[in-house]
Scaffold this motif. Structure first.
Motif, short mmCIF file in Angstrom:
data_model
loop_
_atom_site.label_atom_id
_atom_site.label_comp_id
_atom_site.label_asym_id
_atom_site.label_seq_id
_atom_site.Cartn_x
_atom_site.Cartn_y
_atom_site.Cartn_z
N VAL A 181 15.73 15.73 2.59
CA VAL A 181 15.38 14.47 3.24
C VAL A 181 14.60 13.62 2.25
CG1 VAL A 181 14.14 13.39 5.16
CG2 VAL A 181 15.29 15.59 5.50
N LYS A 182 15.04 12.39 2.04
CA LYS A 182 14.35 11.50 1.12
C LYS A 182 13.41 10.58 1.90
CE LYS A 182 14.94 8.48 -2.79
NZ LYS A 182 15.86 7.87 -3.73
N VAL A 183 12.15 10.58 1.49
CA VAL A 183 11.15 9.68 2.06
C VAL A 183 10.46 8.96 0.91
CG1 VAL A 183 10.77 11.06 4.15
CG2 VAL A 183 9.39 11.51 2.13
N TYR A 184 9.73 7.92 1.22
CA TYR A 184 9.17 7.06 0.20
C TYR A 184 7.66 6.90 0.37
CZ TYR A 184 14.12 5.95 0.26
OH TYR A 184 15.48 6.05 0.25
N PRO A 185 6.92 6.91 -0.73
CA PRO A 185 5.47 6.73 -0.63
C PRO A 185 5.11 5.27 -0.38
CG PRO A 185 6.11 6.85 -2.92
CD PRO A 185 7.35 7.09 -2.11
N LEU A 186 4.22 5.02 0.54
CA LEU A 186 3.75 3.67 0.79
C LEU A 186 2.77 3.23 -0.30
CD1 LEU A 186 3.93 1.29 2.75
CD2 LEU A 186 1.98 2.24 3.96
N SER A 187 2.16 4.18 -0.97
CA SER A 187 1.13 3.87 -1.97
C SER A 187 1.65 3.00 -3.11
CB SER A 187 0.55 5.16 -2.55
OG SER A 187 1.56 5.88 -3.27
N ILE A 188 2.95 3.03 -3.40
CA ILE A 188 3.47 2.21 -4.49
C ILE A 188 3.38 0.72 -4.18
CG2 ILE A 188 4.99 4.02 -5.37
CD1 ILE A 188 7.33 2.60 -4.00
N TYR A 189 3.14 0.37 -2.92
CA TYR A 189 3.02 -1.02 -2.51
C TYR A 189 1.55 -1.44 -2.34
CZ TYR A 189 7.92 -0.23 -1.53
OH TYR A 189 9.24 0.10 -1.65
N CYS A 190 0.62 -0.58 -2.68
CA CYS A 190 -0.80 -0.84 -2.45
C CYS A 190 -1.54 -1.04 -3.77
CB CYS A 190 -1.43 0.32 -1.68
SG CYS A 190 -0.68 0.60 -0.07
N ALA A 191 -1.26 -2.11 -4.46
CA ALA A 191 -1.90 -2.39 -5.75
C ALA A 191 -3.38 -2.69 -5.56
CB ALA A 191 -1.23 -3.57 -6.43
N GLY A 192 -4.20 -2.11 -6.39
CA GLY A 192 -5.62 -2.40 -6.39
C GLY A 192 -6.44 -1.72 -5.31
N VAL A 193 -5.84 -0.86 -4.53
CA VAL A 193 -6.57 -0.15 -3.48
C VAL A 193 -7.28 1.03 -4.11
CG1 VAL A 193 -6.37 1.17 -1.35
CG2 VAL A 193 -4.93 -0.84 -1.71
N THR A 194 -8.57 1.13 -3.85
CA THR A 194 -9.34 2.25 -4.39
C THR A 194 -9.96 3.04 -3.27
OG1 THR A 194 -11.30 0.85 -4.59
CG2 THR A 194 -9.88 1.00 -6.53
N GLY A 195 -10.43 4.22 -3.61
CA GLY A 195 -11.07 5.06 -2.61
C GLY A 195 -10.07 5.84 -1.80
N SER A 196 -10.56 6.45 -0.76
CA SER A 196 -9.74 7.30 0.09
C SER A 196 -8.88 6.44 1.02
CB SER A 196 -10.63 8.22 0.90
OG SER A 196 -9.84 9.02 1.75
N VAL A 197 -7.58 6.66 0.93
CA VAL A 197 -6.63 5.94 1.79
C VAL A 197 -5.81 6.98 2.53
CG1 VAL A 197 -4.68 4.34 1.80
CG2 VAL A 197 -6.51 4.05 0.13
N ARG A 198 -5.57 6.74 3.81
CA ARG A 198 -4.74 7.66 4.59
C ARG A 198 -3.33 7.69 4.00
NH1 ARG A 198 -5.18 7.10 10.91
NH2 ARG A 198 -3.67 8.75 10.65
N VAL A 199 -2.76 8.84 3.96
CA VAL A 199 -1.42 9.01 3.43
C VAL A 199 -0.42 8.41 4.41
CG1 VAL A 199 0.35 10.70 2.82
CG2 VAL A 199 -2.03 11.09 2.17
N LYS A 200 0.47 7.59 3.88
CA LYS A 200 1.52 6.98 4.69
C LYS A 200 2.83 7.12 3.96
CE LYS A 200 -1.35 3.70 7.14
NZ LYS A 200 -2.64 3.61 6.55
N ILE A 201 3.88 7.45 4.70
CA ILE A 201 5.21 7.68 4.15
C ILE A 201 6.19 6.76 4.88
CG2 ILE A 201 7.07 9.38 3.94
CD1 ILE A 201 4.71 10.08 2.17
N LEU A 202 7.11 6.17 4.12
CA LEU A 202 8.17 5.36 4.71
C LEU A 202 9.41 6.22 4.91
CD1 LEU A 202 7.90 2.15 2.50
CD2 LEU A 202 7.04 2.47 4.81
N ILE A 203 10.05 6.05 6.05
CA ILE A 203 11.28 6.78 6.34
C ILE A 203 12.36 5.74 6.58
CG2 ILE A 203 12.41 8.39 7.91
CD1 ILE A 203 9.61 9.43 8.67
N GLY A 204 13.43 5.81 5.76
CA GLY A 204 14.53 4.86 5.91
C GLY A 204 15.68 5.49 6.67
#
Length: 60
Positions: A15-38
Motif C-alpha cells: 500500500v502506497k501512502v504519502y507523508p504530509l510533512s513534505i508540504y510543511c516547509a519551515g515547521v519546527t518542533g514536534s508535529v503530529r504525524v499525518k499521512i495522505l492516502i490516495g
C-alpha cells in the motif's frame, strides 16, 4: 509510530501512502504525524483491501 515507520509498514504490504510533512516547509518542533492516502484509479474492492491492510500493520 513515526511517519517513516508508517510509510514503510504500508509499503511492506503493498500500500502506497504519502507523508504530509513534505508540504510543511519551515515547521519546527514536534508535529503530529499525518499521512495522505490516495484513492485515485483504485476500485472499491482495492480501497477496502488497502484500508484493512493499513489497519492491521498500523495496529489500529
Amino acid at each position: 509510530m513515526e511517519e517513516e515507520q508508517l510509510i514503510n509498514a504500508a509499503m511492506n504490504v503493498g500500500v502506497k501512502v504519502y507523508p504530509l510533512s513534505i508540504y510543511c516547509a519551515g515547521v519546527t518542533g514536534s508535529v503530529r504525524v499525518k499521512i495522505l492516502i490516495g484513492f485515485g484509479g483504485l476500485t472499491e474492492t482495492e480501497i477496502i483491501t488497502g484500508i484493512k491492510l493499513l489497519k492491521k500493520v498500523w495496529k489500529l
